[in-house]
Design a protein around this motif. Structure first.
Motif, PDB file in Angstrom:
ATOM      1  N   PHE A 152       0.844  -1.203   0.000  1.00 16.39           N
ATOM      2  CA  PHE A 152       0.000   0.000   0.000  1.00 16.39           C
ATOM      3  C   PHE A 152       0.879   1.253   0.000  1.00 16.39           C
ATOM      4  CE2 PHE A 152      -2.646   3.292   1.824  1.00 16.39           C
ATOM      5  CZ  PHE A 152      -3.923   3.029   1.375  1.00 16.39           C
ATOM      6  N   ALA A 153       1.742   1.392   1.002  1.00 15.57           N
ATOM      7  CA  ALA A 153       2.506   2.627   1.200  1.00 15.57           C
ATOM      8  C   ALA A 153       3.546   2.861   0.111  1.00 15.57           C
ATOM      9  CB  ALA A 153       3.179   2.609   2.565  1.00 15.57           C
ATOM     10  N   LEU A 154       4.085   1.798  -0.471  1.00 11.45           N
ATOM     11  CA  LEU A 154       5.137   1.945  -1.482  1.00 11.45           C
ATOM     12  C   LEU A 154       4.586   2.012  -2.898  1.00 11.45           C
ATOM     13  CD1 LEU A 154       7.764  -0.537   0.012  1.00 11.45           C
ATOM     14  CD2 LEU A 154       7.648   1.949   0.291  1.00 11.45           C
ATOM     15  N   SER A 155       3.280   1.950  -3.055  1.00 10.45           N
ATOM     16  CA  SER A 155       2.695   2.005  -4.396  1.00 10.45           C
ATOM     17  C   SER A 155       2.771   3.430  -4.941  1.00 10.45           C
ATOM     18  CB  SER A 155       1.244   1.519  -4.373  1.00 10.45           C
ATOM     19  OG  SER A 155       0.436   2.333  -3.537  1.00 10.45           O
ATOM     20  N   PRO A 156       2.964   3.587  -6.268  1.00  9.03           N
ATOM     21  CA  PRO A 156       2.994   4.925  -6.855  1.00  9.03           C
ATOM     22  C   PRO A 156       1.701   5.689  -6.575  1.00  9.03           C
ATOM     23  CG  PRO A 156       3.804   3.284  -8.414  1.00  9.03           C
ATOM     24  CD  PRO A 156       3.223   2.532  -7.249  1.00  9.03           C
ATOM     25  N   GLN A 157       1.810   6.985  -6.483  1.00  4.69           N
ATOM     26  CA  GLN A 157       0.650   7.798  -6.111  1.00  4.69           C
ATOM     27  C   GLN A 157      -0.545   7.553  -7.023  1.00  4.69           C
ATOM     28  OE1 GLN A 157       1.180  11.956  -4.880  1.00  4.69           O
ATOM     29  NE2 GLN A 157      -0.329  12.480  -6.422  1.00  4.69           N
ATOM     30  N   THR A 184     -12.697   6.712  -5.937  1.00  5.49           N
ATOM     31  CA  THR A 184     -12.190   7.327  -4.710  1.00  5.49           C
ATOM     32  C   THR A 184     -10.668   7.277  -4.724  1.00  5.49           C
ATOM     33  OG1 THR A 184     -14.105   7.097  -3.286  1.00  5.49           O
ATOM     34  CG2 THR A 184     -11.973   6.875  -2.234  1.00  5.49           C
ATOM     35  N   SER A 185     -10.040   8.392  -4.342  1.00  6.34           N
ATOM     36  CA  SER A 185      -8.585   8.525  -4.381  1.00  6.34           C
ATOM     37  C   SER A 185      -8.027   8.561  -2.963  1.00  6.34           C
ATOM     38  CB  SER A 185      -8.196   9.815  -5.112  1.00  6.34           C
ATOM     39  OG  SER A 185      -8.677   9.782  -6.446  1.00  6.34           O
ATOM     40  N   ILE A 186      -7.239   7.548  -2.628  1.00  5.39           N
ATOM     41  CA  ILE A 186      -6.605   7.466  -1.311  1.00  5.39           C
ATOM     42  C   ILE A 186      -5.103   7.441  -1.533  1.00  5.39           C
ATOM     43  CG2 ILE A 186      -6.364   6.104   0.796  1.00  5.39           C
ATOM     44  CD1 ILE A 186      -9.215   5.048   0.278  1.00  5.39           C
ATOM     45  N   ARG A 187      -4.394   8.413  -0.961  1.00 14.32           N
ATOM     46  CA  ARG A 187      -2.955   8.539  -1.165  1.00 14.32           C
ATOM     47  C   ARG A 187      -2.201   7.423  -0.431  1.00 14.32           C
ATOM     48  NH1 ARG A 187      -1.093  13.671  -2.916  1.00 14.32           N
ATOM     49  NH2 ARG A 187      -2.765  14.622  -4.141  1.00 14.32           N
ATOM     50  N   PRO A 188      -1.003   7.066  -0.916  1.00 16.48           N
ATOM     51  CA  PRO A 188      -0.274   5.944  -0.311  1.00 16.48           C
ATOM     52  C   PRO A 188       0.210   6.197   1.110  1.00 16.48           C
ATOM     53  CG  PRO A 188       1.020   6.991  -2.048  1.00 16.48           C
ATOM     54  CD  PRO A 188      -0.350   7.560  -2.137  1.00 16.48           C
ATOM     55  N   PHE A 206      -1.623   4.922  -8.371  1.00 14.38           N
ATOM     56  CA  PHE A 206      -2.220   3.583  -8.276  1.00 14.38           C
ATOM     57  C   PHE A 206      -3.414   3.577  -7.315  1.00 14.38           C
ATOM     58  CE2 PHE A 206       1.187   0.384  -9.826  1.00 14.38           C
ATOM     59  CZ  PHE A 206       1.498   1.203 -10.910  1.00 14.38           C
ATOM     60  N   PHE A 207      -4.355   4.467  -7.559  1.00  7.43           N
ATOM     61  CA  PHE A 207      -5.516   4.558  -6.667  1.00  7.43           C
ATOM     62  C   PHE A 207      -6.344   3.277  -6.695  1.00  7.43           C
ATOM     63  CE2 PHE A 207      -4.684   9.065  -7.774  1.00  7.43           C
ATOM     64  CZ  PHE A 207      -4.352   9.510  -6.507  1.00  7.43           C
ATOM     65  N   GLY A 208      -6.507   2.698  -7.877  1.00  8.46           N
ATOM     66  CA  GLY A 208      -7.273   1.458  -8.003  1.00  8.46           C
ATOM     67  C   GLY A 208      -6.642   0.312  -7.228  1.00  8.46           C
ATOM     68  N   TRP A 209      -5.317   0.229  -7.237  1.00  9.48           N
ATOM     69  CA  TRP A 209      -4.605  -0.806  -6.494  1.00  9.48           C
ATOM     70  C   TRP A 209      -4.868  -0.693  -4.998  1.00  9.48           C
ATOM     71  CZ3 TRP A 209      -2.438  -5.281  -6.140  1.00  9.48           C
ATOM     72  CH2 TRP A 209      -1.425  -5.545  -5.208  1.00  9.48           C
TER      73      TRP A 209
END
Length: 197
Positions: free
Chosen positions: A34-39, A60-64, A41-44
């Protein structure tokens, strides 16, 4: 007189809502995938949260850098933004509506301790943020709070009491200072007018 004896503190067996193994697995996933995913990658990140029981709306957009304690206690509507370094301390339920903008370094805190007992018992109460709210930077929201539809909470405010709909609220504790009045999209309010509360 003894105010608190932390050696006697215990967490109720069903408090977390999942086993300790699942909790630790989520914290591992959150700190890596989660935390290391590129910004972008909201779907991921939506996928990971849903995998652990969160109810997350489309687009919905949740930042890493967002921290979520127990995702199975989180509900977020569609078209909502959750900004960098925000903490969703989901000891209890957090319910966030549609088209909500939660800015950076917001802290939604559903938990606390019963300080009148030496056993320092833990408790949780839900937080509900209704549709179309804007919770701006560095806001703290305490447990058991509801924020009504369309309300804005100004930067670095502390929300200790529930807030009504369609208001602009600021302060510590936050309180309504004026109505939020929508204008047609083709009209522009300059920043000076917007800041004049």
């Amino acid at each position: 007189m003894q105010y608190q004896d932390l050696s006697s503190f215990t967490v109720p067996s069903n408090f977390r809502g999942r086993s300790k193994v699942v909790v630790q697995l989520w914290w591992l996933v959150q700190s890596t995938f989660f935390a290391l995913s590129p910004q972008v990658f909201f779907g991921w990140r939506r996928f990971l949260l849903r995998l652990f029981g969160a109810k997350i709306g489309n687009n919905t957009s949740i930042r890493p850098s967002v921290k979520i304690t127990y995702p199975w206690k989180l509900t977020v509507g569609a078209n909502t933004w959750i900004g960098d370094a925000t903490t969703l301390y989901t000891l209890g339920e957090i319910i966030i509506g549609n088209n909500v903008a939660i800015a950076h370094r917001v802290y939604l805190n559903t938990g606390g301790h019963i300080y009148t007992k030496p056993t320092f018992d833990i408790f949780c109460e839900p937080i509900i943020i209704e549709d179309e709210c804007w919770i701006t930077n560095d806001v703290f929201v305490a447990s058991g709070i509801s924020i009504g539809k369309g309300t804005i909470v100004g930067a670095r405010s502390t929300v200790l009491h529930s807030l009504p709909s369609n208001k602009i609220c600021v302060g510590c504790p936050a309180r309504p200072v004026k109505d939020r009045i929508p204008v047609p999209s083709n009209e522009f309010n300059n920043a000076k007018d917007l800041l004049n509360v």
